[in-house]
Design a protein around this motif. Structure first.
Motif, PDB file in Angstrom:
ATOM      1  N   ILE A 196       0.866  -1.185   0.000  1.00  0.00           N
ATOM      2  CA  ILE A 196       0.000   0.000   0.000  1.00  0.00           C
ATOM      3  C   ILE A 196       0.902   1.234   0.000  1.00  0.00           C
ATOM      4  O   ILE A 196       1.733   1.400   0.899  1.00  0.00           O
ATOM      5  CB  ILE A 196      -0.894   0.031   1.268  1.00  0.00           C
ATOM      6  CG1 ILE A 196      -1.718  -1.257   1.398  1.00  0.00           C
ATOM      7  CG2 ILE A 196      -1.786   1.275   1.258  1.00  0.00           C
ATOM      8  CD1 ILE A 196      -2.823  -1.417   0.396  1.00  0.00           C
ATOM      9  N   GLU A 205      -6.799  -0.423   5.483  1.00  0.00           N
ATOM     10  CA  GLU A 205      -7.147  -1.649   4.743  1.00  0.00           C
ATOM     11  C   GLU A 205      -7.339  -2.823   5.706  1.00  0.00           C
ATOM     12  O   GLU A 205      -8.251  -3.629   5.554  1.00  0.00           O
ATOM     13  CB  GLU A 205      -6.053  -1.998   3.717  1.00  0.00           C
ATOM     14  CG  GLU A 205      -5.911  -0.989   2.588  1.00  0.00           C
ATOM     15  CD  GLU A 205      -7.206  -0.753   1.834  1.00  0.00           C
ATOM     16  OE1 GLU A 205      -7.949  -1.721   1.569  1.00  0.00           O
ATOM     17  OE2 GLU A 205      -7.495   0.421   1.521  1.00  0.00           O
ATOM     18  N   HIS A 249     -10.751  -5.046   6.320  1.00  0.00           N
ATOM     19  CA  HIS A 249     -10.778  -6.510   6.204  1.00  0.00           C
ATOM     20  C   HIS A 249     -11.306  -7.174   7.470  1.00  0.00           C
ATOM     21  O   HIS A 249     -12.049  -8.149   7.400  1.00  0.00           O
ATOM     22  CB  HIS A 249      -9.364  -7.044   5.909  1.00  0.00           C
ATOM     23  CG  HIS A 249      -9.062  -7.109   4.453  1.00  0.00           C
ATOM     24  ND1 HIS A 249      -8.955  -5.990   3.657  1.00  0.00           N
ATOM     25  CD2 HIS A 249      -8.848  -8.168   3.623  1.00  0.00           C
ATOM     26  CE1 HIS A 249      -8.694  -6.351   2.407  1.00  0.00           C
ATOM     27  NE2 HIS A 249      -8.623  -7.665   2.366  1.00  0.00           N
TER      28      HIS A 249
END
Ligand SMILES: CC(C)(COP(=O)(O)OP(=O)(O)OC[C@H]1O[C@@H](n2cnc3c(N)ncnc32)[C@H](O)[C@@H]1OP(=O)(O)O)[C@@H](O)C(=O)NCCC(=O)NCCS
Length: 386
Positions: free
Chosen positions: A81, A94, A98
């Motif tokens: 990322i 992120e 998740h």
């Protein structure tokens, strides 16, 4: 959609500054330390998000599978990322998505950077590609220059004394002197600050973060997965990312960063909180002026007043609003891709009684703020105890 309660359950950092090992080696080592600190094992990790924006300077991209291989979990998926200086807090977002969304139970976030093999000119040139290259960087604008432009605009609008910026640098170094992870572990005086060389007027040497190597990792997991957390977890109350115009010439004003304003407003809404609920903050102080802008953009101080508050000691470790007890990017250092994760390491250490002589008086709720370049991207996270 119902989101699962999501925690930071483990954290680790090396000492920022100059590393002998590569970014990949350091990332693998701190990842293992972060996983161990959580009481989990590598096999519990369902996904790894890695940040290593300048890995190309070490001739290494696609570093995630190598880190997972080093952890003994090569079959676990990974992704790199990149969001300039806010890379690893983007990776944290992120991980949050998740886990909160139920796609994974535990996710590893790790950011690492190695720059010490580059001299100042080469490192500055690499960094400059994070700005608007054809318009800014190619024409000689560097990050010290771009933040000096923001500082100049601020000084033209609000009465600003050099001592106001100096107070932020002195506070950062005083905190860094108590942080074993910090690049600079020495205090400075106002005299040292005022006599330091001008880098990009009005920013002096001690207004600038240094070029640092470093690695930091955190483990994010769902409450339901962590039957017995090994340490006091950080509940993620808000995880927000925003963007705004990168090109400085196209912005309506230069008295703050629109992406910070938007990220903080959304994070406070998400957490059902206000600035007065925050006990301490880690903010993106790549240059001292950035700390002033961040505190005003997020609503902690009215516009034009954060410098005066800093000079009066409000943001010191034992002040009313402790800011950057870690030493911040200024003194702890700024290994770009590790900086966002290392802000969370600081919150984790404060909450778990590991901050020792730099402990803040109250640590129930903390905010981290991490900017990409001059504000093209921004992340704000709010954490609380259970
Ligand atoms: C400020 C800056 C230009 C100084 O670089 P430099 O003049 O080449 O400095 P050197 O690396 O030669 O170091 C000279 C001395 O200053 C110290 N130093 C370097 N940067 C420093 C900083 N930011 N703060 C305090 N001391 C610093 C070094 O430790 C060294 O001390 P020593 O002589 O006691 O060993 C450089 O650190 C810089 O560009 N920082 C900003 C990085 C950046 O833009 N990051 C992205 C932000 S968005």
């Amino acid at each position: 959609m119902t989101m699962r309660e999501t925690w930071v359950v483990g954290a680790a950092s090396n000492r920022f500054g100059k590393m002998k090992e590569s970014a990949r080696e350091a990332a693998t080592r701190v990842s293992m330390e972060a996983i161990r600190s959580s009481g989990l094992e590598p096999k519990d990790i369902g996904h790894t998000f890695v940040s290593n924006a300048f890995g190309i300077s070490e001739h290494q991209a696609h570093v995630g599978p190598l880190i997972n291989g080093g952890l003994g979990i090569p079959e676990v998926p990974s992704a790199t990322i990149e969001s300039a200086c806010s890379s690893s807090s983007a990776a944290l977002h992120e991980a949050f998505v998740h886990v909160a969304g139920g796609f994974e139970d535990a996710v590893l976030v790790v950011g690492a950077e190695k720059l010490s093999h580059l001299d100042t000119l080469a490192a500055t040139s690499y960094f400059a590609i994070g700005a608007d290259y054809p318009f800014e960087s190619k024409n000689g604008a560097t990050f010290p220059g771009l933040y000096a432009t923001l500082a100049t605009a601020y000084e033209h609008t609000f009465p600003t004394r050099p001592e106001m910026l100096g107070a932020i640098a002195i506070k950062a170094h005083a905190n860094g002197a108590r942080n074993p992870h910090a690049h600079f572990q020495k205090e400075i005086t106002m005299e040292t600050y005022l006599n330091s060389p001008m880098i990009a007027s009005p920013l002096r040497l001690y207004d600038c973060c240094p070029f640092s190597d470093g690695a930091a990792a955190v483990v994010v997991a769902s409450k339901e997965f962590m039957k017995k957390p090994a340490q006091e977890p950080l509940v993620i109350r808000a995880s927000v990312r925003t963007g705004s115009i990168t090109e400085m010439q196209d912005r309506p004003d230069l008295l703050g960063l629109p992406s910070t304003r938007a990220a903080a407003a959304k994070a406070f809404r998400q957490a059902h909180m206000e600035p007065k609920d925050i006990d301490f903050l880690e903010v993106h102080d790549c240059f001292t002026i950035a700390e002033i802008l961040a505190l005003e953009d997020m609503g902690f101080f009215p516009r034009g007043t954060a410098g005066k508050e800093s000079l009066e000691g409000v943001t010191t470790r034992d002040g009313k609003l402790p800011v950057n007890p870690s030493g911040g990017l200024k003194a702890k250092g700024h290994p770009v891709s590790a900086s966002g994760a290392s802000q969370v390491v600081e919150v984790f250490e404060q909450v778990n009684g590991l901050a020792k002589s730099r402990a803040v008086p109250k640590n129930d709720v903390a905010l981290t703020h991490n900017v990409g370049a001059t504000g093209g991207s921004c992340s704000v996270h709010i954490f609380s105890r259970r």
